[in-house]
Scaffold this motif. Sequence first.
Motif, PDB file in Angstrom:
ATOM      1  N   SER A  52      -1.263   6.425 -11.716  1.00  0.00           N
ATOM      2  CA  SER A  52      -1.079   5.597 -12.927  1.00  0.00           C
ATOM      3  C   SER A  52      -1.503   4.148 -12.687  1.00  0.00           C
ATOM      4  O   SER A  52      -1.570   3.355 -13.632  1.00  0.00           O
ATOM      5  N   GLY A  53      -1.761   3.794 -11.429  1.00  0.00           N
ATOM      6  CA  GLY A  53      -2.160   2.417 -11.127  1.00  0.00           C
ATOM      7  C   GLY A  53      -0.983   1.517 -10.794  1.00  0.00           C
ATOM      8  O   GLY A  53      -1.144   0.302 -10.636  1.00  0.00           O
ATOM      9  N   PHE A  54       0.214   2.102 -10.654  1.00  0.00           N
ATOM     10  CA  PHE A  54       1.424   1.310 -10.389  1.00  0.00           C
ATOM     11  C   PHE A  54       1.250   0.425  -9.152  1.00  0.00           C
ATOM     12  O   PHE A  54       1.626  -0.744  -9.155  1.00  0.00           O
ATOM     13  N   TRP A  55       0.658   0.983  -8.097  1.00  0.00           N
ATOM     14  CA  TRP A  55       0.586   0.234  -6.832  1.00  0.00           C
ATOM     15  C   TRP A  55      -0.565  -0.752  -6.777  1.00  0.00           C
ATOM     16  O   TRP A  55      -0.634  -1.583  -5.878  1.00  0.00           O
ATOM     17  N   ARG A  56      -1.487  -0.644  -7.734  1.00  0.00           N
ATOM     18  CA  ARG A  56      -2.605  -1.604  -7.728  1.00  0.00           C
ATOM     19  C   ARG A  56      -2.182  -2.938  -8.340  1.00  0.00           C
ATOM     20  O   ARG A  56      -2.824  -3.961  -8.127  1.00  0.00           O
ATOM     21  N   LEU A  57      -1.071  -2.916  -9.093  1.00  0.00           N
ATOM     22  CA  LEU A  57      -0.588  -4.154  -9.708  1.00  0.00           C
ATOM     23  C   LEU A  57      -0.135  -5.109  -8.605  1.00  0.00           C
ATOM     24  O   LEU A  57       0.574  -4.713  -7.685  1.00  0.00           O
ATOM     25  N   GLY A  58      -0.547  -6.342  -8.699  1.00  0.00           N
ATOM     26  CA  GLY A  58      -0.102  -7.315  -7.691  1.00  0.00           C
ATOM     27  C   GLY A  58      -0.942  -7.308  -6.437  1.00  0.00           C
ATOM     28  O   GLY A  58      -0.653  -8.033  -5.494  1.00  0.00           O
ATOM     29  N   VAL A  59      -1.997  -6.481  -6.404  1.00  0.00           N
ATOM     30  CA  VAL A  59      -2.874  -6.444  -5.225  1.00  0.00           C
ATOM     31  C   VAL A  59      -4.223  -7.074  -5.615  1.00  0.00           C
ATOM     32  O   VAL A  59      -4.785  -6.724  -6.660  1.00  0.00           O
ATOM     33  N   PRO A  60      -4.747  -8.011  -4.787  1.00  0.00           N
ATOM     34  CA  PRO A  60      -6.017  -8.660  -5.122  1.00  0.00           C
ATOM     35  C   PRO A  60      -7.163  -7.655  -5.285  1.00  0.00           C
ATOM     36  O   PRO A  60      -7.161  -6.594  -4.658  1.00  0.00           O
TER      37      PRO A  60
END
Length: 387
Positions: free
Chosen positions: A45-53
């Motif tokens: 879902s892209g949850f872990w891409r949030l907050g990553v450059p």
Amino acid sequence: MNPERYAQIKKRFVDFADEHIAPRSADRDRTGSFDHKLWQRLSDSGFWRLGVPRDLGGDGGGIWDQVAAFEGLARGANDCGFVLSAAAHAGLMQLLLRHGTVEQQKRLLPGLMSGQVGATASTEASGGSHVAGIKTSAVRDPDGAFLLSGEKSHITNAPVADVVMIVGRVPAAGPKDITLFLVEKGQGGLTFGEHEDLLGLRTSPLGPIALDNVRVTEERLVGGVGEGLDKLYWCLTFDRLIYGIVVASHVERLLHLAADRSLRRQAFGAPLAAHQYIQDKLVRMKLTIEASRALAHVALKALDSGAPSASSLASCVKLLSAEGIVDASMELVQIFGHIGTEKSYGIERHLRDAVAFKIAGGTNEMQKKNIFKHVMREFQGELPEEV
Ligand SMILES: Cc1cc2nc3c(=O)[nH]c(=O)nc-3n(C[C@H](O)[C@H](O)[C@H](O)COP(=O)(O)OP(=O)(O)OC[C@H]3O[C@@H](n4cnc5c(N)ncnc54)[C@H](O)[C@@H]3O)c2cc1C
């Protein structure tokens, strides 16, 4: 923080969790199981891409995006165990983003954003509160790498972990020797134990880790030798404010259940909600929600800007929200009366889940100790460390 962006991200993950996580949460609680497919779905879902450059494969936002996503996840999930597994994973990712080397970030973050599971391991069977008293330790081998040995206990995600940050010590370094070691599944001498049978948070896999001369090269340390404690406390500060966010969102869900029941159930010729003792319970739930969320945001602002007050503020959030969720889930059972204690109805699960909020991430007593230490610093100078 951009309030509109925050609200959008939150809504996106309320919907996601409502659709995918909530439906079978009671079954997973009954069987005490972690759902790998669900974890993969969360990653997709892209949850872990949030907050990553962006240059590391993320969406390019900051730490507020990740917190907004947690606020949504916890509101929709109806599953504190799954959400706290995600929080443990987020702790490792944020530690790598803030304190890892570029090489560590490039090596580990792609996997952690796309389905792998992370953990951070400090607690040992001999005690978790006295972090600086841990025994897991390393010696150098002839090539200059570290051989790390010890046993960790009660670690969130350990039974399913791919990457773990181990808190250990390097006695040869002298008194300041606490060091953070990154280890990965499959390394020789590293064993992850079985999912423990727990009172609550049963959907979060918890277990021991055994380390028998696990070889860790210098580039797998987060920070240098003896630089672990500050970085660990940064990670704990993040973790503690996430607990506040999770409590705010989850108790919001409990308040809806409580309000609904109080309006429908009649006693003494009126809805329960007409009675002031019941009203008091709903008001206290509302206080937990608003106070936990607001204070978590204040702590996050302090953490994000590097303010020294972040640690104490995060302890305030953790303490307040842990007391709040236990109170709220106890009162929910009370409002539901005998049904509240019936397993098939699903209300008692919230109380079982709430209990560990007062222990995980540092006990309530440890939060008080930390807050008091900062109060003393502010007003009178320092007390001896070990009091
Ligand atoms: C759901 C869950 C998830 C967890 N996940 C992780 C994880 O991912 N990684 C990890 O490293 N650990 C994890 N833990 C372990 C957790 O951090 C420890 O349980 C916690 O730090 C307390 O340690 P302990 O259980 O050994 O209790 P102890 O340290 O033995 O303390 C026992 C009791 O004595 C109190 N106490 C101790 N010292 C004092 C004092 N000086 N003054 C007053 N009271 C005191 C404590 O507050 C506690 O109530 C998890 C625990 C739970 C329940």
